[in-house]
Design an enzyme around this catalytic site. Sequence first.
Site, PDB file in Angstrom:
ATOM      1  N   ARG A   5       0.761  -1.186   0.069  1.00  0.00           N
ATOM      2  CA  ARG A   5      -0.110   0.019   0.034  1.00  0.00           C
ATOM      3  C   ARG A   5       0.688   1.410   0.009  1.00  0.00           C
ATOM      4  O   ARG A   5       0.531   2.162  -0.744  1.00  0.00           O
ATOM      5  CB  ARG A   5      -0.836  -0.052   1.163  1.00  0.00           C
ATOM      6  N   CYS A  24      -0.982   6.839   8.807  1.00  0.00           N
ATOM      7  CA  CYS A  24      -1.438   5.421   8.052  1.00  0.00           C
ATOM      8  C   CYS A  24      -2.457   5.533   6.891  1.00  0.00           C
ATOM      9  O   CYS A  24      -2.466   6.640   6.474  1.00  0.00           O
ATOM     10  CB  CYS A  24      -1.933   4.437   9.205  1.00  0.00           C
TER      11      CYS A  24
END
Length: 286
Positions: A180, A236
Site C-alpha cells: 500500500r 497510516c
Amino acid sequence: MQNVVPMKWLFARLYEPDIVIVDCRFQLGKPDAGREAYEESHIPGAVYLDLEKDLSAPIEEHGGRHPLPDIAELTATLSRAGIGNATRVVAYDDQGGAMASRLWWLLKYLGQEQVFVMDEGFSAWKAAGLLVNAEQKVLIPAPFLASVQHNMLVEVEEVQEIVAAADGSVVLIDSREAPRYRGEVEPIDKVAGHIPGAINRFWKDALGENGGWKDAEGQAARFADLPRDKSLVVYCGSGVTATPNVLALQEAGFSKVKLYAGSWSDWISYVDNPIAIGDEAERKYG
C-alpha cells in the site's frame, strides 16, 4: 513510561476501584462485530467503546476516514464510561492492539497519564483461561477535564510544509503495509501511493511472533536508523493503525513523536497534494 502491560498485570488488578478496563474490539467493514463480541463475552468489568461511534467523528470532505472526535463529545463519552482524570485506563482489543492504541493515544492527547494497552488481546486472555463474562457493568460517571496536548498532533497544513521543504528536518513515517505504501495496491482509499518523502514502517512489525508487543529493545531496533533529535510524524490510512507506531516509538525512547490524524485518506482529499509511488531512496539521518 510503561505503555503496554501484561495480561497477568491486569488480572491481578481486575477489581481495583480506580481502574477502568475498555474493550475496543472493532472490525473494519463489520461495524457491529466488535460490540457483538463484547456482548457475548469480555474481561470482567470492561466497558465498550466503539472506534467509529465513540472514538471518531462523522466523516466529512476532509479529515480522513476516522476523523478525531470533538473534544467535548469525547470527554463526555469518557465521563459516562466512568473514566475521570484520576482513573487508570487499560484498553484491549483483538486486532493486534491497533484499536486499543487509538484510545491510548486519544487519552494521552487529552492529558491522561495513566493509560495502558493490554498485551496480546482478548483471544489470548481467553486462551490463557482467565476470567470472562457477559455482564455489563453499572457505569458511574466520573468528571473528566481535558488538558489537550497540542504538540502530539499535526494538521495537513504542517505536513504540506514538511513535504514542500523536503529538507529532512522532519521524518514522515507511513505505517501501512509495504504494497500500500508503494502504491501497488489500495483496497480502501480512492488513490494509491504515499506522502512524498515518507519512509515505511509497517505497524504490525511492533508485534513479535506470538502476537504480543516487542519490548523496548525490539522497538528500538525497528527505528535504529532514525534520529532522536528530530520530529517524527506518523500516519497510516485513517489515523488508527498509526497509533501503535506512536506507542512503539515512545517505548523505544523517542520523545518528539506526532500523529497526522487525518493520514493518507485526508491527504488525498486535497486534489493538489502531491503523491509518491514506489520506494523512497535510502536516507541517512544524523
